[in-house]
Write an enzyme that holds these catalytic residues in place. Sequence first.
Site, PDB file in Angstrom:
ATOM      1  N   HIS A 205     -11.081   3.721   0.274  1.00  0.00           N
ATOM      2  CA  HIS A 205      -9.820   3.006   0.488  1.00  0.00           C
ATOM      3  C   HIS A 205      -9.317   3.067   1.922  1.00  0.00           C
ATOM      4  CE1 HIS A 205      -8.689   2.319  -3.805  1.00  0.00           C
ATOM      5  NE2 HIS A 205      -9.432   3.395  -3.994  1.00  0.00           N
TER       6      HIS A 205
ATOM      7  N   LYS B  74       6.573  -0.978   2.585  1.00  0.00           N
ATOM      8  CA  LYS B  74       5.310  -0.263   2.474  1.00  0.00           C
ATOM      9  C   LYS B  74       5.520   1.093   3.132  1.00  0.00           C
ATOM     10  CE  LYS B  74       3.325  -3.697   4.871  1.00  0.00           C
ATOM     11  NZ  LYS B  74       2.128  -4.023   4.114  1.00  0.00           N
ATOM     12  N   ARG B  75       4.524   1.996   3.028  1.00  0.00           N
ATOM     13  CA  ARG B  75       4.647   3.255   3.750  1.00  0.00           C
ATOM     14  C   ARG B  75       4.887   2.986   5.233  1.00  0.00           C
ATOM     15  NH1 ARG B  75       4.638   8.093   0.756  1.00  0.00           N
ATOM     16  NH2 ARG B  75       4.002   9.042   2.713  1.00  0.00           N
TER      17      ARG B  75
ATOM     18  N   LYS C  30       0.634   0.138  10.451  1.00  0.00           N
ATOM     19  CA  LYS C  30       1.255  -0.968   9.717  1.00  0.00           C
ATOM     20  C   LYS C  30       2.276  -1.709  10.588  1.00  0.00           C
ATOM     21  CE  LYS C  30       0.705   1.432   5.257  1.00  0.00           C
ATOM     22  NZ  LYS C  30      -0.079   0.555   4.361  1.00  0.00           N
TER      23      LYS C  30
ATOM     24  N   THR D  56      -1.794  -4.385  -1.064  1.00  0.00           N
ATOM     25  CA  THR D  56      -1.573  -4.998  -2.376  1.00  0.00           C
ATOM     26  C   THR D  56      -0.156  -5.569  -2.418  1.00  0.00           C
ATOM     27  OG1 THR D  56      -1.155  -2.741  -3.108  1.00  0.00           O
ATOM     28  CG2 THR D  56      -3.229  -3.745  -3.801  1.00  0.00           C
TER      29      THR D  56
ATOM     30  N   LYS E 112       1.658  -9.070  -4.024  1.00  0.00           N
ATOM     31  CA  LYS E 112       2.863  -9.099  -4.854  1.00  0.00           C
ATOM     32  C   LYS E 112       3.885 -10.080  -4.284  1.00  0.00           C
ATOM     33  CE  LYS E 112       1.708  -4.392  -5.977  1.00  0.00           C
ATOM     34  NZ  LYS E 112       1.845  -2.990  -5.544  1.00  0.00           N
TER      35      LYS E 112
HETATM   36  C1  NBG Z   1      -4.906   2.455   0.679  1.00  0.00           C
HETATM   37  C2  NBG Z   1      -5.046   1.398   1.775  1.00  0.00           C
HETATM   38  C3  NBG Z   1      -4.464   0.069   1.335  1.00  0.00           C
HETATM   39  C4  NBG Z   1      -5.060  -0.334   0.006  1.00  0.00           C
HETATM   40  C5  NBG Z   1      -4.865   0.790  -1.005  1.00  0.00           C
HETATM   41  C6  NBG Z   1      -5.494   0.464  -2.349  1.00  0.00           C
HETATM   42  C7  NBG Z   1      -5.265   4.879   0.926  1.00  0.00           C
HETATM   43  C8  NBG Z   1      -6.193   5.950   1.330  1.00  0.00           C
HETATM   44  N1  NBG Z   1      -5.673   3.619   1.090  1.00  0.00           N
HETATM   45  O1  NBG Z   1      -4.764  -0.912   2.302  1.00  0.00           O
HETATM   46  O2  NBG Z   1      -4.409   1.847   2.944  1.00  0.00           O
HETATM   47  O3  NBG Z   1      -4.463  -1.503  -0.470  1.00  0.00           O
HETATM   48  O4  NBG Z   1      -5.459   1.975  -0.541  1.00  0.00           O
HETATM   49  O5  NBG Z   1      -6.830   0.151  -2.201  1.00  0.00           O
HETATM   50  O6  NBG Z   1      -4.195   5.155   0.462  1.00  0.00           O
END
Ligand code: NBG
Length: 837
Positions: free
Chosen positions: A373, A564-565, A570, A672, A676
Amino acid sequence: MGILTKWNTCRVDGDQIRMGNTVEDIKCDFVENLFCTQGKFPEVATINDCYGAVAHTVRNRLLHRWIATSRAYYEKASRTVIYLSAEFLMGPQLGKNLINLGIYEQAREALADLGLALEDILAYETEPGLGSGGLGRLAACYLESLATLEIPCIGYGVRYEFGIFQQKIDNGWQVEMSDRWLRLGYPWEIVRPEIAPEVKLGGHTEHYTDELGRQRVRWIPDRVLMGVACDMPLIGYAVNTANMLRLWKAEAARSFDFQAFNVGDYYRAVHEKVVSENITKVLYPNDEPAVGKQLRLEQQYFFVSCSLQDMIRIYLQRKESLHEFHEKYVIQLNDTHPAIGVAELMRLLVDEHRMDWEQAWDITSNTFAYTNHTLLPEALEKWPVSLFAKILPRHLEIIYEINRRFLDQVRVRYPWNEEKVQDLSLIEEGHEKYVRMANLACVGSKAINGVAALHTELLKQTVLKHFHDLWPEKFSNKTNGVSPRRFIVLGNPGLTRLITSKIGDTWPRDLGELRKLEQYVDDSGFRDQWRQVKLTNKGRFAAMIRDQVGIEVDPESMFDIQVKRIHEYKRQHLNILHIITLYNRVKRDPGMDLTPRTFIFGGKAAPGYFMAKLIIKLINSVADVINKDPDVGGRLRVVFFPDFNVKNAQYIYPAADLSEQISTAGKEASGTGNMKFSLNGALTIGTLDGANVEIREEVGAENFFVFGLTAEEVCRQKTEGYSPRNSYLEHPELRGVIDLIDSGFFSHGDQDLFKPLVRSLLEYDEYMLFADYLSYIEGQDRVSLAYRDEQHWQRMSILNVARMGKFSSDRAIKEYCKDIWHVQPVHVEVRETFMAE
Ligand code: NBG
């Protein structure tokens, strides 16, 4: 057979009220639950009692299907997907369960008859924050789709006592509050104290020869604890399938405290208990560096060991030997957090179940599959060998043995190429040695995937290049998806009604159906209704902003949202640079024609991530100045909405006009949130990063505002030598913005406060904000113009929704089933009564 040999002599009365779906059934069950689970009479019932009674009413209906499902799986001995994840961000359960059971309206009516508003109960519900962001929420969407698609599955994870912290904003700064989500009990879980595997930690190993003269290893731990299963039923949409999420809670092993008791050391025994329970106390945000965090490694091993032991227990209920384990189960590793499972399954098979190494390896490497991920080097997990030796001495031996055999193969394949050997090795050599969890996951898995097309390509070219060279056939892409039930049907009832009125009600199960909306883009009546839905959603969210932040925002203005975080990659601060750019333009010419915008931010920063916290402070400081400036006259508003979580996300996505997906190209694996937003009719301004690339392909380039460098260009500029200072000198508007921050204008004259941020941008600009600045501002200018053409904006919004079918988590899960899991649906029938005839 079980011990209840005559259970079918009994009929369970009351089935109807515990299973029935009429308003009357639900009402009766609610009242019964108020008495029997809450122990309250109506006159003194609190909102918490009412929530508990509704939750149990719904839970009865879930359990009924859950039992039918496990019975069907048991009878068919079905092949089962195991989703191993350190995080599951499940969100509030009540609304989703009502939707999936198809009793939302009945429940609303039943409660209304009793004088209660379902909306108030839903607003009261809190959520278990057992995840930090996208990765944990993806796991939750996937479990929901698995149930909806009738696929046998168990999710295994950790029952953290404190989930992700709750965020408060104090004087513009993030403050973390502990999340005591279990304080009032949790009606959706069923604790099973009798399912309690033991987990060892620490100590040493002993090598011995067994009765058959074979070399064996015994692990003598210095701590033993116990995992207790806490289960949650997960119902699919419009099906009877209810799968299980099993989370493990750590407790002291019963046998263990006796040792201390024997020598009369009562206090030490109690101390052991407290220490054991610490293991599942708190969730570590996955963007906080973990190296050296012993408790985190213990957590990972703890839940993985419990889960594998549990799978073996279930398997041995029906079979004698473990030789076909990989035919019964496929285990998906959600990132490397559970990758220790590869070594643990080997240990269980070889040491505890006395299998030969070769056979055990054959089973293990045919059981696991690994999803990566992230490409960020700092997020790739590795553990010091010294820590491993201390906590998991036997696993370290096993990892060395796996590595020895693996590197032998590598040397045959690439003779005289020690560089390859070093890259592929499970151990990073150096002053301090590390175990590389991604390498362990790759070697132990039959399939490896990334989470968006671009991400998978970059994986193959960069972090996993050598594994791809070795085993290209193991790699595939599985672009992420999200649950349309939660993120459209539940979150956006207005849009749901409008869509259903036009194309019928099968689209939540078959999201490709949304294409049928395309035929209405030229219908101005439809476009008006579309606009009206958005306006209502914006009004709903504006009221939340007023109540929680105390800022008035105008629902007619463009809602420009980034949630988002908070992370430098980002680039929330790029968004801020645009806001200040507009502000400077207004200050220069207060009479200018400006498209009114409300900028909304939300997201948590990892508690130890200084720069991310400073970005939050900057957002709030800029908000303070701009929101009060009479020259702006309310045309620009900036809001930081605190404590972004699944629950308030459900209100935020439907209220957005513009979705900010502005990460540096090549850094966001998928995203994701981008899906949404677009599914709720927001248009995207975004870079060619993660799944943005595919969203743009689907909705059409003309319905997407793209900007910025490509991943390739980012890479090239970096290698050619990138100078942020040159960009600063070249672009007067950018210079104006940076100088204004630097001057202390947003910090009451304090020139030091934002210095670290300004300096890091001017000197390194690791995430290339300055390189993308001009292109971003131009893109935003195009957005402002487009928003003025009301009719055209609505058309683009409709086309975004109509063409987003691909991003349903159902599509993603079907791909996993077909290409990686090789698993079939099992249809579940619900019998008329609780018990079989
Ligand atoms: C996160 C990514 C996102 C991705 C999500 C789900 C981690 C390690 N990765 O871009 O930063 O959408 O995983 O796949 O949290």
